[in-house]
Design an enzyme around this catalytic site. Structure first.
Site, PDB file in Angstrom:
ATOM      1  N   THR A  73     -43.308  -6.897  -4.513  1.00 26.71           N
ATOM      2  CA  THR A  73     -44.265  -5.830  -4.215  1.00 26.71           C
ATOM      3  C   THR A  73     -43.585  -4.466  -4.295  1.00 26.71           C
ATOM      4  O   THR A  73     -44.098  -3.532  -4.934  1.00 26.71           O
ATOM      5  CB  THR A  73     -44.836  -6.042  -2.795  1.00 26.71           C
ATOM      6  OG1 THR A  73     -45.505  -7.304  -2.769  1.00 26.71           O
ATOM      7  CG2 THR A  73     -45.801  -4.942  -2.406  1.00 26.71           C
ATOM      8  N   ASN A 150     -50.069 -15.467 -11.417  1.00 29.24           N
ATOM      9  CA  ASN A 150     -49.799 -16.238 -10.201  1.00 29.24           C
ATOM     10  C   ASN A 150     -50.877 -17.262  -9.891  1.00 29.24           C
ATOM     11  O   ASN A 150     -50.616 -18.264  -9.244  1.00 29.24           O
ATOM     12  CB  ASN A 150     -49.618 -15.291  -9.004  1.00 29.24           C
ATOM     13  CG  ASN A 150     -50.615 -14.164  -8.984  1.00 29.24           C
ATOM     14  OD1 ASN A 150     -50.705 -13.379  -9.932  1.00 29.24           O
ATOM     15  ND2 ASN A 150     -51.384 -14.068  -7.923  1.00 29.24           N
ATOM     16  N   GLN A 178     -43.572 -14.674 -11.214  1.00 30.01           N
ATOM     17  CA  GLN A 178     -43.955 -16.096 -11.308  1.00 30.01           C
ATOM     18  C   GLN A 178     -43.319 -16.802 -12.495  1.00 30.01           C
ATOM     19  O   GLN A 178     -43.213 -18.026 -12.509  1.00 30.01           O
ATOM     20  CB  GLN A 178     -45.484 -16.241 -11.383  1.00 30.01           C
ATOM     21  CG  GLN A 178     -46.205 -15.857 -10.104  1.00 30.01           C
ATOM     22  CD  GLN A 178     -45.884 -16.753  -8.909  1.00 30.01           C
ATOM     23  OE1 GLN A 178     -45.312 -17.837  -9.042  1.00 30.01           O
ATOM     24  NE2 GLN A 178     -46.239 -16.297  -7.713  1.00 30.01           N
ATOM     25  N   HIS A 200     -37.835 -15.084  -3.208  1.00 29.09           N
ATOM     26  CA  HIS A 200     -38.455 -16.184  -2.459  1.00 29.09           C
ATOM     27  C   HIS A 200     -39.338 -17.083  -3.320  1.00 29.09           C
ATOM     28  O   HIS A 200     -39.845 -18.095  -2.840  1.00 29.09           O
ATOM     29  CB  HIS A 200     -39.202 -15.657  -1.224  1.00 29.09           C
ATOM     30  CG  HIS A 200     -40.511 -14.986  -1.497  1.00 29.09           C
ATOM     31  ND1 HIS A 200     -41.711 -15.622  -1.308  1.00 29.09           N
ATOM     32  CD2 HIS A 200     -40.803 -13.746  -1.927  1.00 29.09           C
ATOM     33  CE1 HIS A 200     -42.695 -14.779  -1.606  1.00 29.09           C
ATOM     34  NE2 HIS A 200     -42.170 -13.637  -1.987  1.00 29.09           N
ATOM     35  N   THR A 236     -29.913   0.658   4.397  1.00 28.63           N
ATOM     36  CA  THR A 236     -28.826  -0.323   4.461  1.00 28.63           C
ATOM     37  C   THR A 236     -29.258  -1.637   3.808  1.00 28.63           C
ATOM     38  O   THR A 236     -30.344  -2.149   4.090  1.00 28.63           O
ATOM     39  CB  THR A 236     -28.437  -0.564   5.945  1.00 28.63           C
ATOM     40  OG1 THR A 236     -28.065   0.705   6.496  1.00 28.63           O
ATOM     41  CG2 THR A 236     -27.295  -1.547   6.070  1.00 28.63           C
ATOM     42  N   CYS A 322     -51.982 -13.674  -1.422  1.00 31.25           N
ATOM     43  CA  CYS A 322     -52.293 -12.282  -1.073  1.00 31.25           C
ATOM     44  C   CYS A 322     -53.789 -12.027  -1.140  1.00 31.25           C
ATOM     45  O   CYS A 322     -54.329 -11.277  -0.354  1.00 31.25           O
ATOM     46  CB  CYS A 322     -51.590 -11.322  -2.011  1.00 31.25           C
ATOM     47  SG  CYS A 322     -49.841 -11.615  -2.056  1.00 31.25           S
TER      48      CYS A 322
HETATM   49  C1  LIG Z   1     -47.161 -12.157  -9.846  1.00 31.79           C
HETATM   50  C2  LIG Z   1     -46.666 -11.655  -8.534  1.00 31.79           C
HETATM   51  N1  LIG Z   1     -46.208 -10.407  -8.451  1.00 31.79           N
HETATM   52  C3  LIG Z   1     -45.752  -9.899  -7.289  1.00 31.79           C
HETATM   53  C4  LIG Z   1     -45.747 -10.643  -6.146  1.00 31.79           C
HETATM   54  C5  LIG Z   1     -45.232 -10.050  -4.880  1.00 31.79           C
HETATM   55  O1  LIG Z   1     -43.925 -10.476  -4.664  1.00 31.79           O
HETATM   56  P1  LIG Z   1     -43.294 -10.443  -3.196  1.00 31.79           P
HETATM   57  O2  LIG Z   1     -43.975 -11.507  -2.411  1.00 31.79           O
HETATM   58  O3  LIG Z   1     -41.833 -10.732  -3.438  1.00 31.79           O
HETATM   59  O4  LIG Z   1     -43.510  -9.084  -2.658  1.00 31.79           O
HETATM   60  C6  LIG Z   1     -46.223 -11.958  -6.179  1.00 31.79           C
HETATM   61  C7  LIG Z   1     -46.286 -12.784  -4.940  1.00 31.79           C
HETATM   62  O5  LIG Z   1     -47.105 -13.643  -4.784  1.00 31.79           O
HETATM   63  C8  LIG Z   1     -46.690 -12.472  -7.406  1.00 31.79           C
HETATM   64  O6  LIG Z   1     -47.168 -13.717  -7.489  1.00 31.79           O
END
Ligand SMILES: Cc1ncc(COP(=O)(O)O)c(C=O)c1O
Length: 382
Positions: A73, A150, A178, A200, A236, A322
């Protein structure tokens, strides 16, 4: 009770044991601040620079091109808002199936006078080439197209879009969150100026990700503060998470081919089973990352299925984690032209390294039972 079967790896993945072991010293004895001059600080700095090297190797760039941030993000926001801050508002283009952190960041720029164009996709979730070329023939300064979606897992043609973007002098970015770890992701081959990957999603920790950049890119940081990450990300560093992220990248590269084969086989088994139960699978004709299946059963609400499957011991998603807070139908499916009624039935299974064929069999038999019950109930209601 048996432990639940986790089938939601596009939301997040469990930390790999080797990643965990690598992180531990930095959560305890080696707690130094990487900006400090003493031995504690030097140890932390060395660990960060070694992780930077691991990340760089995984996407085929130099270590100096890697900016560590907190998540996908943040990386996506940094690229979109950071490049826009250095430009006069003109047009920016994103695909119509981007993650909300790209879509909303791009949308915010419209308040500053930017014109936002969405590159349409076809019924399988692939970019429509003619429309992409037409939109990117107009003066455009920023382009962002994700490498793999995603929700559907569909792979978008980033390399071709990048060529068009470069022809008109736009900065080209791809959100590869992804795709990375599931298919080869090479910065040069994609022809992008910036790329996002996140720890993650690849069996690394939450709290570490990277924006990989072309050295020519001109970008303002999101945060004011120290000169960390060459002035692009003040604050940091999260040393343990960065170290874990580096290790996760290295492991991801080692196992990608075998894992992809294993997951593809499992998905074939899953999709054969759900097809028999009457599922419509979205993006099935398109090239997809190997672990993802997004499907719907006509007349059966996605949310209901997710809850019932959870009770039966299977963790799946309805759309993306999300956007699961949104109650409307998936934006991705809407962009693909899927009818609202069917779109709200969608559920996503995203497989991971610890899933096996027996779990797929159990999942299919649980699903069959749930569907039979729900269909019987709706027959009674009619
Ligand atoms: C395609 C895509 N972009 C961005 C993100 C956001 O990544 P993060 O969870 O590391 O902020 C996700 C998370 O689901 C994602 O699937």
């Amino acid at each position: 009770m048996k432990p639940a079967v986790y089938l939601d790896h596009n939301a997040t993945t469990p930390i790999d044991d080797r990643v965990f072991e690598t992180m531990l010293p930095f959560l305890k004895g080696q707690f130094g601040n990487a900006s400090s001059r003493h031995e504690f600080g030097t140890v932390a700095r060395r660990a960060i620079e070694s992780a930077r090297e691991q990340v760089a190797v995984a996407v085929g760039v130099q270590a100096s091109q890697v900016i560590f941030v907190s998540g996908g993000t943040e990386a996506n926001n940094l690229f979109i808002k950071g490049t826009a801050a250095k430009l006069k508002p003109t047009q920016l283009a994103i695909s119509s199936v981007e993650h909300p952190c790209v879509e909303r960041a791009a949308h915010e720029l419209t308040k500053q006078g930017w014109k936002l164009r969405k590159l349409p996709v076809d019924g399988e979730g692939r970019l429509r080439k003619a429309e992409m070329i037409s939109i990117l023939s107009e003066p455009t300064a920023i382009v962002s197209v994700m490498l793999a979606n995603n929700e559907t897992g569909v792979i978008l043609d980033v390399a071709e879009t990048a060529q068009q973007a470069r022809n008109i002098g736009a900065w080209m970015h791809s959100d590869a969150v992804q795709a990375f770890g599931k298919i080869p992701v090479n910065f040069e081959k994609l022809g992008v100026h910036a790329l996002t990957i996140s720890g993650h999603k690849i069996y690394g920790p939450k709290g570490a990700a990277a924006l990989i950049v072309d050295k020519r890119i001109d970008m303002a940081p999101l945060l004011s503060g120290g000169r960390h990450e060459k002035g692009m990300r003040a604050g940091t560093e999260n040393v343990a998470a960065i170290v874990g992220f580096g290790m996760a990248c290295e492991i991801a590269m080692q196992r990608m081919d075998t894992l992809a084969t294993q997951l593809k086989k499992l998905r074939e088994k899953l999709e054969a089973g759900i097809h028999e139960l009457g599922a419509q699978i979205f993006g099935a004709q398109a090239e997809r990352i190997p672990n993802t299946s997004f499907f719907a059963f006509p007349g059966v609400e996605g949310e209901t299925l997710v809850v019932q499957l959870d009770r039966a011991g299977f963790a799946v998603a309805s759309g993306s984690a999300c956007s699961s807070l949104n109650t409307g139908p998936s934006v991705v499916l809407t962009a693909m032209g899927v009818e609202k009624d069917l779109a709200k039935n969608a559920i996503r299974v995203s497989l991971g390294k610890d899933n096996n064929a027996a779990q797929i069999d159990e999942f299919l038999s649980a699903l069959k039972k749930i569907l039979t019950n729900l269909r019987n109930l709706s027959a009674i209601a009619v």
